[in-house]
Design an enzyme around this catalytic site. Structure first.
Site, short mmCIF file in Angstrom:
data_model
loop_
_atom_site.label_atom_id
_atom_site.label_comp_id
_atom_site.label_asym_id
_atom_site.label_seq_id
_atom_site.Cartn_x
_atom_site.Cartn_y
_atom_site.Cartn_z
CE LYS A 22 -1.61 1.50 4.00
NZ LYS A 22 -1.41 3.15 4.24
CG ASN A 23 2.34 2.90 3.34
OD1 ASN A 23 1.23 2.99 3.28
ND2 ASN A 23 2.72 2.50 4.81
NE ARG A 102 1.18 12.69 7.42
CZ ARG A 102 1.40 13.94 7.79
NH1 ARG A 102 0.30 14.67 8.19
NH2 ARG A 102 2.38 14.63 7.66
CB CYS A 126 -4.23 6.43 11.29
SG CYS A 126 -4.66 4.97 10.35
NE ARG A 131 0.35 10.56 10.21
CZ ARG A 131 -0.19 9.59 9.53
NH1 ARG A 131 -1.35 9.35 9.73
NH2 ARG A 131 0.61 9.09 8.60
N PRO A 132 2.05 17.09 11.61
CG PRO A 132 3.90 18.22 12.48
CD PRO A 132 3.21 16.71 12.34
CB VAL A 133 2.04 19.39 6.38
CG1 VAL A 133 1.12 18.37 6.34
CG2 VAL A 133 1.44 20.58 6.59
CG ASP A 134 6.94 20.82 10.35
OD1 ASP A 134 6.23 19.50 10.12
OD2 ASP A 134 7.75 20.70 10.99
CG LEU A 135 9.33 17.88 8.38
CD1 LEU A 135 9.84 16.31 8.77
CD2 LEU A 135 10.70 18.53 8.80
CG ASP A 316 3.44 1.58 9.26
OD1 ASP A 316 3.04 2.64 10.21
OD2 ASP A 316 3.57 1.87 8.13
CB ILE A 338 7.66 6.97 14.39
CG1 ILE A 338 8.72 5.85 14.25
CG2 ILE A 338 7.40 7.47 13.09
CD1 ILE A 338 10.08 6.47 13.60
NE ARG A 408 -7.14 4.39 5.76
CZ ARG A 408 -6.76 5.56 6.32
NH1 ARG A 408 -6.68 5.83 7.55
NH2 ARG A 408 -5.42 5.88 5.63
C1 EPZ Z 1 4.53 7.02 6.29
O1 EPZ Z 1 3.56 7.98 6.81
C2 EPZ Z 1 3.27 5.65 6.17
N1 EPZ Z 1 2.29 6.03 5.32
C3 EPZ Z 1 3.05 5.42 7.75
O2 EPZ Z 1 2.09 4.18 7.54
C4 EPZ Z 1 4.17 5.27 8.48
O3 EPZ Z 1 3.66 4.81 9.81
C5 EPZ Z 1 5.14 6.29 8.57
O4 EPZ Z 1 5.59 6.57 7.12
C6 EPZ Z 1 6.48 6.08 9.18
O5 EPZ Z 1 7.10 4.97 8.74
C7 EPZ Z 1 2.41 5.92 4.19
O6 EPZ Z 1 3.53 5.56 3.52
C8 EPZ Z 1 1.19 6.20 3.32
P1 EPZ Z 1 6.41 10.34 8.29
P2 EPZ Z 1 4.00 9.40 6.89
O7 EPZ Z 1 6.33 11.74 7.63
O8 EPZ Z 1 5.04 9.60 5.64
C9 EPZ Z 1 6.57 13.80 11.43
C10 EPZ Z 1 0.34 3.03 7.90
O9 EPZ Z 1 -0.35 2.40 8.98
N2 EPZ Z 1 6.47 14.74 10.62
O10 EPZ Z 1 7.53 9.55 8.19
O11 EPZ Z 1 2.97 10.23 7.09
C11 EPZ Z 1 5.46 12.86 11.83
O12 EPZ Z 1 4.54 13.62 12.66
C12 EPZ Z 1 0.74 4.30 7.99
O13 EPZ Z 1 0.42 2.38 6.68
C13 EPZ Z 1 6.61 16.28 10.92
O14 EPZ Z 1 6.74 16.52 11.94
O15 EPZ Z 1 5.29 9.59 8.11
C14 EPZ Z 1 5.91 11.49 12.40
O16 EPZ Z 1 6.26 11.77 13.98
C15 EPZ Z 1 0.38 5.01 9.12
N3 EPZ Z 1 6.46 16.99 10.00
C16 EPZ Z 1 7.37 11.63 11.69
O17 EPZ Z 1 7.45 12.79 11.21
C17 EPZ Z 1 6.19 16.78 8.74
O18 EPZ Z 1 5.80 17.69 7.70
C18 EPZ Z 1 7.42 10.59 10.44
O19 EPZ Z 1 6.13 10.66 9.66
C19 EPZ Z 1 6.04 15.16 8.44
C20 EPZ Z 1 6.24 14.50 9.32
#
Ligand code: EPZ
Length: 429
Positions: A22-23, A102, A126, A131-135, A316, A338, A408
Site C-alpha cells: 500500500k505505502n 494523509r 489515522c 502529524r504536521p506538514v512543516d517538512l 507500522d 515515531i 484501508r
Molecule cells: C508513512 O507516513 C506511512 N504512510 C505510515 O504508515 C508510516 O507509519 C510512516 O510513514 C512512518 O514509517 C504511508 O506511507 C502512506 P512520516 P508518513 O512523515 O509519511 C513527523 C500505515 O499504517 N512529521 O515519516 O505520514 C510525523 O508527525 C501508515 O500504513 C513532521 O513532524 O510518516 C511523524 O512523527 C500510518 N512534519 C514523523 O515525522 C512533517 O512535515 C514521521 O512521519 C512530516 C512528518
C-alpha cells in the site's frame, strides 16, 4: 458497520500470498501526475486507500483503466492499473477528498512541479499523532515555492517553476521525502536531499521515476541527489511486496503456532523484524518463493524493541508485535519513537486479558498464559490488525468492530487467514 469475528485457538498452516505494498502504491500512483504519458502500475493492491486516491487523482483529471484478468490469474494477484494524466484539469485537492487519507496531501509535489501551482487541503488519516506538514512546506520552499496556509488549505505557487536546492530534513519523514523527490524531478538544476527517509517504498518510487526519465541517485541512503529534467515520460512499474503485511502475517503465525509460506515476500525488506522474530523463538526461513514462518511447540521469548525509521523496527508493526508479546514468557518493552499517540490498541488488548502498562512512549508487556475473546474496537489500521492477531490466539470469540480501518490496508484479510485454517468471518450489517 461490518464486524470481524474471530474464534481463536487454530494453528495457521498453508500459504498466504503477499500483496503489493500500500505505502508504495500510493506515492507511485501520485507520480502519474508528473507526466502527460501513461504510467502503468502492476501488482496494485485492492484496498480502500487505493480507491480513495483514485478518486482524488480523477478530480485532478487523471484517467485510469484497470486491466481485465488474464488467463491463469487468481483473485489474490494484484491489479494492473493504467494512469493517464494527459491534462491536469484542476490543481485543487479539496478537503472532502484529502481529509480521509494523509497520503493524498502528497499530490502537492507533482502538481507544483508540473503546473507550478497547487492548493491542497491539510490532511487527515489515522489519528496516531499530530502529524504536521512543516517538512513538506520547508523542502518545497527551499526549491523556490511560495507557500501560504489559509482556511485549512496549503497554497503553493512556483511561477517560473521549481529550482533545484540543497535541503536537509530536520527529522526523517517518509512522505516529505517522497514529495520533495517527486517535485525535484522537474525542477531546474540539482536538488540534494539530506537526512532523507531510506524506506524501501522511497527506493521503489525512485526506481519508477527513473523509468519515467528522472535522474535520481542515492535513494535508499540518507542523501538523495536529483538532477531535474524538462519532462517525464510514461513507464511500466511493478509495486514491491508489502513488508508490513508480510510482518503482520509472520506475527500471526508466531502467535498461533503452525507453518505458513508467505508467498512473494522479500526478506530483505524487513530484516530487522525477521531478526527480532527469530530471537523471540520463531523459525524464519527465506525460500525461493518467499519466506517460510513456523513455530512448533517452543514458547515465545520476551524481546524489547524500539521503533525507528528504516532500517529499524517499523512503527507500522509495533501494534502487531505488542499483540505477540502479550503471550511471551516474561516481560518485554516497546518504545514508540515515531508517533506520539500510537498505543490506542493497548486498552483493547487489555480487554482480551493482556497485561500492559504505559508510561508515555513506553509500554511494558508482561506475558500471560491465556488471552480470552472479547468485543474490541479497531482504532487505526495497524492497531486493528493487532486485535485480529490477538483474537486468533485467544480462547473463544473476539468481535472486532470498526473494521473499515482494516480495509484501508489489508487486502482480503479474512480469506488469507481462513485459507490457513483460521476461524474468521466478516459479518455485514
Ligand atoms: C508513512 O507516513 C506511512 N504512510 C505510515 O504508515 C508510516 O507509519 C510512516 O510513514 C512512518 O514509517 C504511508 O506511507 C502512506 P512520516 P508518513 O512523515 O509519511 C513527523 C500505515 O499504517 N512529521 O515519516 O505520514 C510525523 O508527525 C501508515 O500504513 C513532521 O513532524 O510518516 C511523524 O512523527 C500510518 N512534519 C514523523 O515525522 C512533517 O512535515 C514521521 O512521519 C512530516 C512528518
Amino acid at each position: 458497520m461490518d464486524q470481524i469475528v474471530v474464534t481463536g485457538g487454530q494453528r495457521l498452516n498453508g500459504t498466504i500470498k503477499i500483496s503489493g505494498a500500500k505505502n508504495a502504491a500510493l506515492p507511485l500512483m501520485i507520480a502519474s501526475l508528473l507526466s502527460e504519458e501513461p504510467l502503468v502500475l502492476e501488482n496494485v493492491p485492492d484496498l480502500a486507500d487505493v480507491n480513495s486516491l483514485i478518486r482524488i487523482l480523477t478530480n485532478h483529471g487523471v484517467d485510469h483503466r484497470v486491466d481485465g484478468k488474464r488467463r491463469g490469474q487468481m483473485d489474490m494477484d494484484g491489479r494492473t492499473i493504467h494512469f493517464s494524466a494527459q491534462e491536469i484539469v484542476d490543481t485543487v485537492a479539496p478537503y472532502e477528498l484529502v481529509a480521509k487519507m494523509r497520503a493524498s496531501f502528497w499530490v502537492i509535489g507533482p502538481l507544483l512541479a508540473r503546473m507550478h501551482e497547487a492548493k491542497v487541503s491539510l490532511p487527515g488519516g489515522c489519528a496516531i499523532g499530530t502529524r504536521p506538514v512543516d517538512l513538506f512546506i520547508a523542502s518545497l520552499e527551499a526549491m523556490g515555492a511560495d507557500i501560504t496556509v489559509d482556511a485549512g488549505y496549503v497554497i503553493a505557487k512556483a511561477s517560473g517553476g521549481l529550482k533545484g536546492a540543497e535541503y536537509e530534513f530536520p527529522k526523517v519523514s517518509v512522505g516529505a521525502t517522497h514529495v520533495a523527490m517527486m517535485a525535484a524531478t522537474l525542477a531546474s538544476g540539482q536538488t540534494v536531499l539530506k537526512n532523507a527517509a531510506r524506506e524501501p517504498e522511497v527506493v521503489d518510487l525512485a526506481t519508477c521515476l527513473t523509468s519515467m526519465g528522472a535522474r535520481i541517485s542515492g535513494a535508499g541512503t540518507s542523501t538523495i541527489v536529483i538532477n531535474g529534467v524538462e519532462k517525464l515520460h510514461g513507464a511500466r512499474h511493478r509495486v514491491l511486496p508489502d513488508r508490513i503485511e508480510t510482518g503482520t502475517y509472520a506475527m500471526a503465525v508466531a502467535m498461533t503456532g503452525g507453518e505458513v509460506l508467505l508467498k512473494g515476500a522479500e526478506p530483505g525488506l524487513l530484516q530487522e523484524v525477521l531478526d527480532v522474530l527469530t530471537k523471540a523463538g520463531v523459525a524464519i526461513e527465506p525460500v525461493n518463493e518467499g519466506i517460510r514462518v513456523s513455530r512448533n511447540g517452543a514458547n515465545l521469548k520476551a524481546i524489547d524493541i524500539v521503533t525507528d525509521p528504516y532500517p529499524g523496527f517499523p512503527t507500522d508493526l509495533q501494534a502487531q508485535f505488542m499483540a505477540l508479546m502479550t503471550k511471551a514468557d516474561g516481560v518485554s518493552s516497546i518504545q514508540e519513537t515515531i508517533f506520539e499517540n500510537r498505543f490506542m490498541h493497548v486498552q483493547e488488548l487489555a480487554r482480551l486479558g493482556a497485561n500492559i502498562s504505559l508510561d508515555g512512549q513506553n509500554a511494558k508487556i508482561t506475558g500471560v498464559s491465556e488471552l480470552t475473546g472479547a468485543p474490541v474496537m479497531a482504532t487505526d489500521l495497524r492497531a486493528s490488525v493487532s486485535l485480529v492477531i490477538a483474537g486468533l490466539a485467544a480462547t473463544g470469540k473476539t468481535t472486532v468492530s470498526r473494521v473499515y480501518h482494516l480495509d484501508r490496508g489489508f487486502e482480503r484479510l479474512e480469506q488469507k487467514l481462513s485459507g490457513c485454517g483460521a476461524q474468521i468471518e466478516r459479518i455485514s450489517s
